[in-house]
Design a protein around this motif. Structure first.
Motif, PDB file in Angstrom:
ATOM      1  N   GLU A  47       1.052  -0.943  -0.034  1.00  0.00           N
ATOM      2  CA  GLU A  47      -0.389   0.005   0.084  1.00  0.00           C
ATOM      3  C   GLU A  47       1.124   1.242  -0.063  1.00  0.00           C
ATOM      4  OE1 GLU A  47      -0.450  -2.522   2.192  1.00  0.00           O
ATOM      5  OE2 GLU A  47      -2.217  -2.859   2.126  1.00  0.00           O
ATOM      6  N   ASN A  48       2.286   0.614   0.848  1.00  0.00           N
ATOM      7  CA  ASN A  48       2.615   2.385   0.858  1.00  0.00           C
ATOM      8  C   ASN A  48       4.234   1.739   1.174  1.00  0.00           C
ATOM      9  OD1 ASN A  48       2.641   2.111   3.644  1.00  0.00           O
ATOM     10  ND2 ASN A  48       0.538   3.119   3.860  1.00  0.00           N
ATOM     11  N   LEU A  49       5.032   2.949   1.386  1.00  0.00           N
ATOM     12  CA  LEU A  49       6.139   2.812   1.749  1.00  0.00           C
ATOM     13  C   LEU A  49       6.164   1.722   3.146  1.00  0.00           C
ATOM     14  CD1 LEU A  49       9.183   2.859   1.318  1.00  0.00           C
ATOM     15  CD2 LEU A  49       9.414   4.802   1.951  1.00  0.00           C
ATOM     16  N   THR A  50       5.666   2.985   4.260  1.00  0.00           N
ATOM     17  CA  THR A  50       6.004   2.138   5.936  1.00  0.00           C
ATOM     18  C   THR A  50       5.463   0.259   6.056  1.00  0.00           C
ATOM     19  OG1 THR A  50       5.211   4.105   6.725  1.00  0.00           O
ATOM     20  CG2 THR A  50       4.177   2.316   7.937  1.00  0.00           C
ATOM     21  N   ARG A  51       4.189   0.376   5.086  1.00  0.00           N
ATOM     22  CA  ARG A  51       4.181  -1.192   4.826  1.00  0.00           C
ATOM     23  C   ARG A  51       5.285  -1.866   4.952  1.00  0.00           C
ATOM     24  NH1 ARG A  51       3.345  -5.767   6.255  1.00  0.00           N
ATOM     25  NH2 ARG A  51       1.599  -6.969   5.311  1.00  0.00           N
ATOM     26  N   PHE A  52       5.852  -1.705   2.922  1.00  0.00           N
ATOM     27  CA  PHE A  52       6.569  -1.884   2.665  1.00  0.00           C
ATOM     28  C   PHE A  52       8.204  -2.302   3.927  1.00  0.00           C
ATOM     29  CE2 PHE A  52      10.539  -1.945   0.076  1.00  0.00           C
ATOM     30  CZ  PHE A  52      10.615  -3.775  -0.273  1.00  0.00           C
ATOM     31  N   GLN A  53       8.281  -1.517   4.403  1.00  0.00           N
ATOM     32  CA  GLN A  53       9.983  -1.505   5.116  1.00  0.00           C
ATOM     33  C   GLN A  53       9.379  -2.000   6.952  1.00  0.00           C
ATOM     34  OE1 GLN A  53       9.637   3.087   5.944  1.00  0.00           O
ATOM     35  NE2 GLN A  53      11.053   3.936   4.905  1.00  0.00           N
ATOM     36  N   ASP A  54       8.138  -2.081   7.175  1.00  0.00           N
ATOM     37  CA  ASP A  54       7.947  -3.148   8.078  1.00  0.00           C
ATOM     38  C   ASP A  54       7.152  -4.865   7.463  1.00  0.00           C
ATOM     39  OD1 ASP A  54       7.085  -1.149   9.873  1.00  0.00           O
ATOM     40  OD2 ASP A  54       5.097  -1.108   9.641  1.00  0.00           O
ATOM     41  N   PHE A  55       7.754  -5.126   6.359  1.00  0.00           N
ATOM     42  CA  PHE A  55       7.566  -6.315   5.904  1.00  0.00           C
ATOM     43  C   PHE A  55       8.852  -7.013   6.192  1.00  0.00           C
ATOM     44  CE2 PHE A  55       8.600  -8.765   2.219  1.00  0.00           C
ATOM     45  CZ  PHE A  55       8.133  -9.453   2.667  1.00  0.00           C
ATOM     46  N   VAL A  56       9.959  -5.560   5.394  1.00  0.00           N
ATOM     47  CA  VAL A  56      11.584  -6.387   4.852  1.00  0.00           C
ATOM     48  C   VAL A  56      11.643  -6.733   6.918  1.00  0.00           C
ATOM     49  CG1 VAL A  56      13.652  -4.994   3.733  1.00  0.00           C
ATOM     50  CG2 VAL A  56      11.259  -5.053   3.433  1.00  0.00           C
ATOM     51  N   ILE A  57      11.731  -5.357   7.341  1.00  0.00           N
ATOM     52  CA  ILE A  57      12.329  -5.287   8.387  1.00  0.00           C
ATOM     53  C   ILE A  57      11.707  -6.265   9.382  1.00  0.00           C
ATOM     54  CG2 ILE A  57      12.669  -4.293  11.038  1.00  0.00           C
ATOM     55  CD1 ILE A  57      12.589  -1.280   9.016  1.00  0.00           C
ATOM     56  N   GLU A  58      10.480  -6.110   9.809  1.00  0.00           N
ATOM     57  CA  GLU A  58      10.171  -7.346  10.706  1.00  0.00           C
ATOM     58  C   GLU A  58       9.397  -9.048  10.307  1.00  0.00           C
ATOM     59  OE1 GLU A  58       6.022  -5.480  12.443  1.00  0.00           O
ATOM     60  OE2 GLU A  58       7.401  -3.797  12.604  1.00  0.00           O
ATOM     61  N   THR A  59       9.270  -9.605   8.680  1.00  0.00           N
ATOM     62  CA  THR A  59       9.515 -10.020   8.286  1.00  0.00           C
ATOM     63  C   THR A  59      10.175 -11.193   7.352  1.00  0.00           C
ATOM     64  OG1 THR A  59       6.705  -9.451   8.464  1.00  0.00           O
ATOM     65  CG2 THR A  59       7.657 -11.545   7.093  1.00  0.00           C
ATOM     66  N   LEU A  60      10.719  -9.831   7.028  1.00  0.00           N
ATOM     67  CA  LEU A  60      11.871 -10.973   5.531  1.00  0.00           C
ATOM     68  C   LEU A  60      12.974 -10.227   6.303  1.00  0.00           C
ATOM     69  CD1 LEU A  60      12.477 -11.592   2.989  1.00  0.00           C
ATOM     70  CD2 LEU A  60      12.808  -9.236   1.432  1.00  0.00           C
ATOM     71  N   ALA A  61      13.858  -9.671   6.664  1.00  0.00           N
ATOM     72  CA  ALA A  61      14.733  -9.577   7.329  1.00  0.00           C
ATOM     73  C   ALA A  61      15.227 -10.552   8.829  1.00  0.00           C
ATOM     74  CB  ALA A  61      15.823  -8.147   7.547  1.00  0.00           C
ATOM     75  N   ALA A  62      13.693 -10.798   9.502  1.00  0.00           N
ATOM     76  CA  ALA A  62      14.099 -11.322  11.015  1.00  0.00           C
ATOM     77  C   ALA A  62      13.868 -12.886  10.526  1.00  0.00           C
ATOM     78  CB  ALA A  62      12.697 -10.584  10.940  1.00  0.00           C
ATOM     79  N   ASN A  63      13.770 -13.751   9.297  1.00  0.00           N
ATOM     80  CA  ASN A  63      13.571 -14.726   8.454  1.00  0.00           C
ATOM     81  C   ASN A  63      14.552 -15.061   9.172  1.00  0.00           C
ATOM     82  OD1 ASN A  63      14.342 -17.295   6.961  1.00  0.00           O
ATOM     83  ND2 ASN A  63      11.616 -16.963   6.652  1.00  0.00           N
ATOM     84  N   GLU A  64      15.188 -16.075   9.914  1.00  0.00           N
ATOM     85  CA  GLU A  64      15.926 -16.990  10.669  1.00  0.00           C
ATOM     86  C   GLU A  64      17.203 -17.557   9.136  1.00  0.00           C
ATOM     87  OE1 GLU A  64      14.849 -21.803  11.010  1.00  0.00           O
ATOM     88  OE2 GLU A  64      14.269 -20.399  12.586  1.00  0.00           O
ATOM     89  N   ARG A  65      16.909 -17.238   7.664  1.00  0.00           N
ATOM     90  CA  ARG A  65      17.385 -18.432   6.931  1.00  0.00           C
ATOM     91  C   ARG A  65      17.433 -16.836   6.136  1.00  0.00           C
ATOM     92  NH1 ARG A  65      13.947 -22.135   7.468  1.00  0.00           N
ATOM     93  NH2 ARG A  65      14.523 -24.043   7.742  1.00  0.00           N
ATOM     94  N   VAL A  66      17.270 -16.121   6.917  1.00  0.00           N
ATOM     95  CA  VAL A  66      17.961 -14.682   5.912  1.00  0.00           C
ATOM     96  C   VAL A  66      19.430 -14.172   5.764  1.00  0.00           C
ATOM     97  CG1 VAL A  66      17.156 -13.041   5.218  1.00  0.00           C
ATOM     98  CG2 VAL A  66      15.389 -13.531   4.632  1.00  0.00           C
ATOM     99  N   ASP A  67      20.475 -13.864   5.327  1.00  0.00           N
ATOM    100  CA  ASP A  67      21.706 -13.140   5.442  1.00  0.00           C
ATOM    101  C   ASP A  67      21.528 -11.844   4.891  1.00  0.00           C
ATOM    102  OD1 ASP A  67      23.939 -13.238   6.541  1.00  0.00           O
ATOM    103  OD2 ASP A  67      24.985 -12.709   3.790  1.00  0.00           O
ATOM    104  N   THR A  68      21.342 -11.292   4.234  1.00  0.00           N
ATOM    105  CA  THR A  68      20.922 -10.152   3.790  1.00  0.00           C
ATOM    106  C   THR A  68      19.877  -9.856   2.388  1.00  0.00           C
ATOM    107  OG1 THR A  68      22.257 -10.984   1.116  1.00  0.00           O
ATOM    108  CG2 THR A  68      23.889 -10.085   2.691  1.00  0.00           C
ATOM    109  N   VAL A  69      19.113  -8.684   2.864  1.00  0.00           N
ATOM    110  CA  VAL A  69      18.535  -7.900   1.924  1.00  0.00           C
ATOM    111  C   VAL A  69      18.441  -6.081   1.114  1.00  0.00           C
ATOM    112  CG1 VAL A  69      16.082  -7.792   1.817  1.00  0.00           C
ATOM    113  CG2 VAL A  69      16.452  -9.205   3.252  1.00  0.00           C
TER     114      VAL A  69
END
Length: 155
Positions: free
Chosen positions: A116-138
């Motif tokens: 929907e917007n930048l805030t929603r995307f940032q929240d996803f990247v920080i709280e979900t994607l980068a927080a995934n235990e398998r992820v090293d870099t985004v």
């Protein structure tokens, strides 16, 4: 079903359905030059063979309030098959991720995201994607403007 198993009529069917997946079987059969019953049998065979993956409506995201399109290049900590499969499976649960590819090169996955917007995307990247235990870099790429839309495969 392989490309070698398709004939000229099958390719005509595929071209027409790419242009307009909403047409009736009767209209499709007229466009490809065969009667309706064999046309329907061919379409079903193409569907069952995995050549036709589905039928979809193309929606205008910004008019529906989805103004941000971005790509994420994701590198995993480990590239073992189990890690790759687990991460790929995780993407299925993330609504912002519209499409995902396992890639070769600096990253392991390329994610196409719509929010929907930048805030929603940032929240996803920080709280979900980068927080995934398998992820090293985004690494993220915010788009400016789409200059070409999905086009039919050149058959």
């Amino acid at each position: 079903m392989l490309r070698a198993e398709l004939d000229a009529i099958d390719f005509k069917i595929l071209k027409e359905l790419q242009r307009d997946g909403r047409m009736t079987n009767v209209e499709l059969s007229e466009r490809v030059g065969i009667s309706a019953p064999p046309c329907l049998r061919r379409v079903r065979k193409l569907e069952e063979g995995g050549i036709i993956l589905g039928y979809h409506a193309a929606l205008n995201g910004p008019k529906l309030g989805f103004d941000l399109v971005a790509f994420c290049m994701v590198g995993l900590k480990h590239q073992a098959e189990a890690d790759l499969k687990a991460f790929a499976a995780a993407t299925e649960d993330w609504p912002l991720v519209r499409q995902a590819w396992m890639v070769n090169g600096e990253s392991d996955f390329l994610l196409h995201c719509v929010a929907e917007n930048l805030t929603r995307f940032q929240d996803f990247v920080i709280e979900t994607l980068a927080a995934n235990e398998r992820v090293d870099t985004v690494r993220t790429l915010l788009t400016i403007r789409q200059v070409k839309r999905l086009t039919p495969l050149e058959l």
